[in-house]
Design a protein around this motif. Structure first.
Motif, PDB file in Angstrom:
ATOM      1  N   GLY A 267      89.091   3.383  55.290  1.00  0.00           N
ATOM      2  CA  GLY A 267      90.422   3.366  56.380  1.00  0.00           C
ATOM      3  C   GLY A 267      90.155   4.541  57.483  1.00  0.00           C
ATOM      4  O   GLY A 267      89.030   4.935  58.019  1.00  0.00           O
ATOM      5  N   HIS A 268      91.047   5.546  57.569  1.00  0.00           N
ATOM      6  CA  HIS A 268      91.212   6.604  58.567  1.00  0.00           C
ATOM      7  C   HIS A 268      91.745   7.880  58.057  1.00  0.00           C
ATOM      8  O   HIS A 268      91.647   8.882  58.690  1.00  0.00           O
ATOM      9  CB  HIS A 268      92.072   6.162  59.610  1.00  0.00           C
ATOM     10  N   ASP A 269      92.602   7.839  57.267  1.00  0.00           N
ATOM     11  CA  ASP A 269      93.271   9.002  56.922  1.00  0.00           C
ATOM     12  C   ASP A 269      92.630   9.918  55.723  1.00  0.00           C
ATOM     13  O   ASP A 269      92.704   9.313  54.390  1.00  0.00           O
ATOM     14  CB  ASP A 269      94.848   8.597  56.287  1.00  0.00           C
ATOM     15  N   CYS A 303      83.950   3.552  56.944  1.00  0.00           N
ATOM     16  CA  CYS A 303      84.802   3.559  58.194  1.00  0.00           C
ATOM     17  C   CYS A 303      84.976   5.026  58.470  1.00  0.00           C
ATOM     18  O   CYS A 303      84.296   6.009  58.206  1.00  0.00           O
ATOM     19  CB  CYS A 303      85.957   2.720  58.493  1.00  0.00           C
ATOM     20  N   CYS A 304      86.171   5.283  58.890  1.00  0.00           N
ATOM     21  CA  CYS A 304      86.409   6.658  59.464  1.00  0.00           C
ATOM     22  C   CYS A 304      86.967   7.535  58.357  1.00  0.00           C
ATOM     23  O   CYS A 304      86.887   8.721  58.486  1.00  0.00           O
ATOM     24  CB  CYS A 304      87.376   6.617  60.819  1.00  0.00           C
ATOM     25  N   THR A 305      87.530   7.079  57.196  1.00  0.00           N
ATOM     26  CA  THR A 305      87.841   7.799  56.216  1.00  0.00           C
ATOM     27  C   THR A 305      86.469   8.461  55.630  1.00  0.00           C
ATOM     28  O   THR A 305      86.322   9.556  55.350  1.00  0.00           O
ATOM     29  CB  THR A 305      88.736   7.149  54.936  1.00  0.00           C
ATOM     30  N   GLN A 341      93.932   0.980  58.890  1.00  0.00           N
ATOM     31  CA  GLN A 341      93.120   0.639  60.064  1.00  0.00           C
ATOM     32  C   GLN A 341      91.837   0.211  59.844  1.00  0.00           C
ATOM     33  O   GLN A 341      91.157   0.872  58.945  1.00  0.00           O
ATOM     34  CB  GLN A 341      93.193   1.701  61.073  1.00  0.00           C
ATOM     35  N   CYS A 342      91.259  -0.833  60.195  1.00  0.00           N
ATOM     36  CA  CYS A 342      89.913  -1.253  60.003  1.00  0.00           C
ATOM     37  C   CYS A 342      89.741  -1.947  58.893  1.00  0.00           C
ATOM     38  O   CYS A 342      88.411  -2.055  58.444  1.00  0.00           O
ATOM     39  CB  CYS A 342      88.866  -0.367  60.720  1.00  0.00           C
ATOM     40  N   ILE A 343      90.751  -2.162  57.767  1.00  0.00           N
ATOM     41  CA  ILE A 343      90.415  -2.767  56.499  1.00  0.00           C
ATOM     42  C   ILE A 343      90.724  -4.283  56.715  1.00  0.00           C
ATOM     43  O   ILE A 343      91.680  -4.771  56.919  1.00  0.00           O
ATOM     44  CB  ILE A 343      91.482  -2.223  55.801  1.00  0.00           C
ATOM     45  N   GLY A 453      82.965   4.319  68.796  1.00  0.00           N
ATOM     46  CA  GLY A 453      83.564   3.095  68.635  1.00  0.00           C
ATOM     47  C   GLY A 453      83.012   2.358  67.489  1.00  0.00           C
ATOM     48  O   GLY A 453      81.977   2.576  67.167  1.00  0.00           O
ATOM     49  N   CYS A 454      83.485   0.901  67.765  1.00  0.00           N
ATOM     50  CA  CYS A 454      83.201   0.023  66.425  1.00  0.00           C
ATOM     51  C   CYS A 454      81.860  -0.534  66.407  1.00  0.00           C
ATOM     52  O   CYS A 454      81.331  -0.255  67.407  1.00  0.00           O
ATOM     53  CB  CYS A 454      84.393  -0.998  66.350  1.00  0.00           C
ATOM     54  N   ASP A 455      81.510  -1.319  65.452  1.00  0.00           N
ATOM     55  CA  ASP A 455      80.313  -2.332  65.356  1.00  0.00           C
ATOM     56  C   ASP A 455      81.459  -3.760  65.281  1.00  0.00           C
ATOM     57  O   ASP A 455      82.501  -3.546  64.959  1.00  0.00           O
ATOM     58  CB  ASP A 455      79.433  -1.958  64.428  1.00  0.00           C
ATOM     59  N   GLY A 482      83.090   7.635  64.865  1.00  0.00           N
ATOM     60  CA  GLY A 482      83.304   6.480  64.481  1.00  0.00           C
ATOM     61  C   GLY A 482      82.228   5.682  63.943  1.00  0.00           C
ATOM     62  O   GLY A 482      81.210   6.199  63.227  1.00  0.00           O
ATOM     63  N   CYS A 483      82.417   4.293  63.912  1.00  0.00           N
ATOM     64  CA  CYS A 483      81.298   3.534  63.184  1.00  0.00           C
ATOM     65  C   CYS A 483      80.073   3.555  64.207  1.00  0.00           C
ATOM     66  O   CYS A 483      79.136   3.365  63.229  1.00  0.00           O
ATOM     67  CB  CYS A 483      81.900   2.207  62.996  1.00  0.00           C
ATOM     68  N   SER A 484      80.167   3.983  65.128  1.00  0.00           N
ATOM     69  CA  SER A 484      78.767   4.094  66.210  1.00  0.00           C
ATOM     70  C   SER A 484      78.106   5.311  65.478  1.00  0.00           C
ATOM     71  O   SER A 484      76.844   5.016  65.143  1.00  0.00           O
ATOM     72  CB  SER A 484      79.269   4.505  67.322  1.00  0.00           C
ATOM     73  N   SER A 523      85.397  11.187  63.382  1.00  0.00           N
ATOM     74  CA  SER A 523      86.022   9.774  63.121  1.00  0.00           C
ATOM     75  C   SER A 523      86.683   9.346  64.734  1.00  0.00           C
ATOM     76  O   SER A 523      86.453   9.916  65.792  1.00  0.00           O
ATOM     77  CB  SER A 523      87.082   9.811  62.197  1.00  0.00           C
ATOM     78  N   CYS A 524      87.320   8.169  64.653  1.00  0.00           N
ATOM     79  CA  CYS A 524      87.996   7.891  65.946  1.00  0.00           C
ATOM     80  C   CYS A 524      88.889   8.983  66.373  1.00  0.00           C
ATOM     81  O   CYS A 524      88.693   9.116  67.706  1.00  0.00           O
ATOM     82  CB  CYS A 524      88.744   6.228  65.678  1.00  0.00           C
ATOM     83  N   VAL A 525      89.914   9.321  65.734  1.00  0.00           N
ATOM     84  CA  VAL A 525      90.767  10.330  66.328  1.00  0.00           C
ATOM     85  C   VAL A 525      89.996  11.492  66.892  1.00  0.00           C
ATOM     86  O   VAL A 525      90.463  12.394  67.963  1.00  0.00           O
ATOM     87  CB  VAL A 525      91.857  10.799  65.413  1.00  0.00           C
ATOM     88  N   GLU A 562      91.621  -2.577  69.197  1.00  0.00           N
ATOM     89  CA  GLU A 562      92.516  -2.009  70.458  1.00  0.00           C
ATOM     90  C   GLU A 562      92.554  -0.362  70.522  1.00  0.00           C
ATOM     91  O   GLU A 562      92.553   0.029  71.627  1.00  0.00           O
ATOM     92  CB  GLU A 562      93.962  -2.412  70.232  1.00  0.00           C
ATOM     93  N   LYS A 563      91.954   0.124  69.410  1.00  0.00           N
ATOM     94  CA  LYS A 563      91.871   1.439  69.508  1.00  0.00           C
ATOM     95  C   LYS A 563      90.967   1.891  70.460  1.00  0.00           C
ATOM     96  O   LYS A 563      90.822   2.893  71.122  1.00  0.00           O
ATOM     97  CB  LYS A 563      91.890   2.168  68.132  1.00  0.00           C
ATOM     98  N   ALA A 564      89.874   1.222  70.482  1.00  0.00           N
ATOM     99  CA  ALA A 564      88.605   1.318  71.552  1.00  0.00           C
ATOM    100  C   ALA A 564      89.112   1.363  73.051  1.00  0.00           C
ATOM    101  O   ALA A 564      88.665   2.016  73.650  1.00  0.00           O
ATOM    102  CB  ALA A 564      87.589   0.507  71.110  1.00  0.00           C
TER     103      ALA A 564
HETATM  104  S1  MSK Z   1      86.800   2.637  62.132  1.00  0.00           S
HETATM  105  S2  MSK Z   1      88.314   1.434  65.181  1.00  0.00           S
HETATM  106  S3  MSK Z   1      85.638  -0.104  63.363  1.00  0.00           S
HETATM  107  S4  MSK Z   1      85.272   2.966  64.958  1.00  0.00           S
HETATM  108 FE1  MSK Z   1      87.697   4.176  63.008  1.00  0.00          FE
HETATM  109 FE2  MSK Z   1      85.057   2.072  63.125  1.00  0.00          FE
HETATM  110 FE3  MSK Z   1      86.458   0.934  65.448  1.00  0.00          FE
HETATM  111 FE4  MSK Z   1      87.658   1.042  63.212  1.00  0.00          FE
END
Ligand code: MSK
Length: 679
Positions: A267-269, A303-305, A341-343, A453-455, A482-484, A523-525, A562-564
């Protein structure tokens, strides 16, 4: 975006990484993954949906708009440009809300910690505390406990609907801020900007596509210079500012352990993850693990966690977004603990083929078929223990015949906050962005590229990696989040030895300090760290007087969330040109597309660009860097290194074969934190 069939002519999934190939091709063929669904659904999504011209904000539609064709506007008369701009703005609002809710949760926990006298808490990064105090208009010299309490109060106020504070946008370089003032898009409070933008996009409100897109820019600034930045800074105060740190990545044997209870955190937190890490060493937990024959509990990130715990604790990272299913399909995960997020919902279906328990922990983010254990910070240790005990109890249920862990893990260096970049490049005694600026001016480093950003399951190419390798060879220093970042880590680009792939100028700089050519910034943030780094580069004194003049560029080659889009929008509004993969969500309207990819340059000095192949990405990114150099009069033309297929193959041979030899040349800049758990 590149699809499997177009690239290979094959009908079965073609996986972008060897590890996915190895795990998913051996897994139960009844198991449907994101990749197999791309095949099942076909490669072409709905053109109206993909191009942003399907309107469903009222019950007269949905209306599929064909721009320029009379009668094919919306039933209300909405044009293609209006609908595309509205949909795009809603994506920005969605992304901003996600990052900002994350930020709000961190601010609430921060307030709980600093206001609770029973919790002993001391900020490790005193410099950051003083800097933030100044940014918030607080007295940095007051007693630390009082300062922390004021900081907590002011942070929470940033979300208040009635606040008119401008978030943290005044941290930006003055000329950048003045652009926002001129165009009336200085954000006020975070919540106000999201609510306002959603209001503007409802039926019968804002119907001027340019005004809507500028509204989206305003909202995005409340993300980059608001919610995301707050999340990053407060997490650093609570958990520590990252320093370069060694770790291992990939779904390999050093990350997913055969002899331990494996718990993935996804996740992210990072707040629950932080408690889980502590409790995984608790004597009671270790004794319980020993009872079931395990050597302990191994935590691994997704992911970002994953990025958060990687750069603060050196915890191993198993998976980017598209690898989350494969992590379970190793057959050796006892639990996957998820926050927000992203799960993807499919993880519960994948888990049903194994003994893995999916545990959701946030009341706003549950999944049908998962176990829900609500995380409350005040009972954090008790909840973390409960989760770990459940995982330990599953260890005996592992089916040895289903275990499928590929043989490769890779060592990397992560954790380059904007502060540590200053130390690593500038030196402990003259920490500054000046050496970075000087090396850009003298041409050893041609410029900076943020690949973030994401994949995406729709891509079977390793676009992040292909683009980064070519940029590095052309003396471009790459920053990533992030995932990149996970994808580039999996290909060895985050190891100092990868400096051998760099052009001669960049290599000279990197080898002098023992630094990888790709800097993992979080991470993303933590894209907010890139904004602060860019601001420091301007404030340090250089030919560039605002962010838009730095020879720098951003890219999200496989974005999906959408976060991207919110991140891309605040990068552009802050002066960083970005290149995103197609389909791009306003492509159904030539007018809206032209505004975002050309005309918006007049407002912010930067625009969006779109691309499909890695060479298109690299061409656009190099063009922008060269344009930036020319703009500030430091252009020294030099032949571009162009990659052909044989060069790509040569570089590909470097995959996994560059062993990690230690980090001695970091000298005093590197915290020699041990690789935890997985050595
Ligand atoms: S986790 S927003 S897939 S970078 Fe931040 Fe990865 Fe994109 Fe989620």
């Amino acid at each position: 975006m590149i699809d499997a069939k177009a690239r290979t002519g094959k009908t079965e999934p073609v996986y972008p990484t060897p590890v996915l190939q190895e795990i998913l091709e051996r897994a139960d063929s009844r198991m449907l993954t994101g990749f197999s669904r791309v095949e099942k659904r076909g490669v072409l999504p709905c053109k109206f949906g993909a191009g942003g011209t399907c309107c469903h904000v009222c019950n007269m539609g949905p209306c599929q708009i064909v721009e320029g064709v009379e009668g094919l506007e919306g039933i209300c008369g909405a044009s293609g440009a209006t609908v595309a701009a509205r949909n795009f703005a809603r994506m920005v609002a969605g992304g901003t809300s996600a990052h900002s809710e994350h930020g709000k949760h961190v601010a609430e926990v921060f307030a709980h910690v600093v206001n609770n006298q029973e919790i002993s808490f001391e900020v490790r990064d005193k410099r950051k505390l003083k800097v933030l105090a100044q940014e918030f208009g607080l007295d940095p010299e007051q007693d630390e406990p009082a300062l922390l309490q004021e900081l907590a109060k002011t942070s929470l106020k940033m979300f208040d609907l009635h606040t008119q504070e401008g978030c943290l946008s005044r941290r930006a370089p003055k000329p950048t801020f003045e652009r926002w003032e001129k165009h009336g898009i200085v954000p006020q409070s975070i919540n106000k900007e999201v609510v306002e933008l959603i209001h503007r996009t409802t039926i019968g409100v804002d119907q001027d596509y340019k005004n809507l897109l500028l509204g989206a820019a305003k909202c995005s600034l409340a993300d980059g210079w608001g919610g995301s930045m707050l999340a990053t800074e407060l997490q650093d105060l609570l958990l520590g500012t990252p320093d370069p740190i060694k770790a291992v990545v990939n779904v390999g044997p050093k990350v997913v352990r055969k002899d331990m209870v494996n718990v993935a955190i996804h996740g992210h937190d990072p707040l629950l993850a932080d408690v889980l890490i502590r409790m995984s060493k608790d004597p009671e937990v270790l004794a319980r693990a020993a009872q079931v024959g395990a050597k302990g509990v191994n935590l691994l990130g997704v992911c970002c966690t994953g990025n958060e715990v990687l750069m603060r604790y050196g915890l191993p990272v198993a998976a980017s977004f598209v690898h989350q299913e494969a992590a379970i399909a190793t057959g050796a995960l006892e639990a996957m603990v998820v926050d927000v997020q992203c799960i993807i919902q499919n993880i519960t279906r994948i888990a049903s083929f194994y003994h893995t328990e999916i545990i959701t922990t946030t009341d706003i983010s549950k999944i049908e078929g998962a176990t829900h254990i609500s995380f409350r910070p005040e009972q954090g240790e008790q909840i973390a223990k409960e989760i770990l005990f459940r995982a330990i109890d599953r260890f005996a249920l592992r089916d040895k015949n289903k275990i499928n862990i590929p043989a490769k893990s890779l060592e990397i260096v992560a954790g380059f906050s904007h502060e540590t970049i200053m130390y690593v490049l500038g030196g402990r005694f003259r920490a500054s962005y000046r050496p970075l600026n000087d090396n850009i001016v003298n041409g050893k480093i041609r410029g900076l590229a943020a690949i973030v950003g994401c994949d995406n399951f729709r891509s079977n190419a390793d676009l992040h990696v292909e683009i980064a390798k070519e940029l590095i060879a052309n003396d471009v220093l790459v920053l990533t989040t992030g995932c990149s970042a996970v994808r580039m880590a999996m290909e060895g680009l985050l190891s100092p030895e990868a400096a051998s792939m760099a052009g001669s100028g960049l290599r000279e700089v990197l080898e002098a300090i023992g630094c990888p050519p790709v800097l993992h910034m979080g991470s993303c943030v933590d894209n907010s760290r890139i904004l602060i780094a860019a601001t420091e580069m301007v404030n340090t004194g250089a030919p560039w007087k605002e962010i838009a003049q730095i020879p720098a560029v951003g890219a999200a080659p496989e974005w999906m969330s959408e976060k991207a889009i919110a991140i891309g929008m605040y990068f552009v509004a802050s002066g960083v040109q970005v290149v995103f993969s197609e389909p791009f969500p306003v492509q159904g309207s030539k007018k809206a597309y032209k505004f975002l990819t050309e005309e918006i340059e007049d407002y912010f000095g930067a625009s969006w660009k779109t691309a499909t192949t890695s060479s298109q990405f690299v061409n656009m990114m190099m063009d922008r860097i060269n344009f930036g150099r020319k703009g500030v009069g430091i252009d020294q033309p030099r032949p571009r290194i162009l990659f052909d297929m044989s060069m790509r193959r040569t570089l590909d041979q470097n995959r996994y074969i560059s062993p990690f030899h230690g980090l001695g040349c970091f000298g005093p800049h590197l915290k020699y934190t041990q690789v935890k758990q997985s050595a």
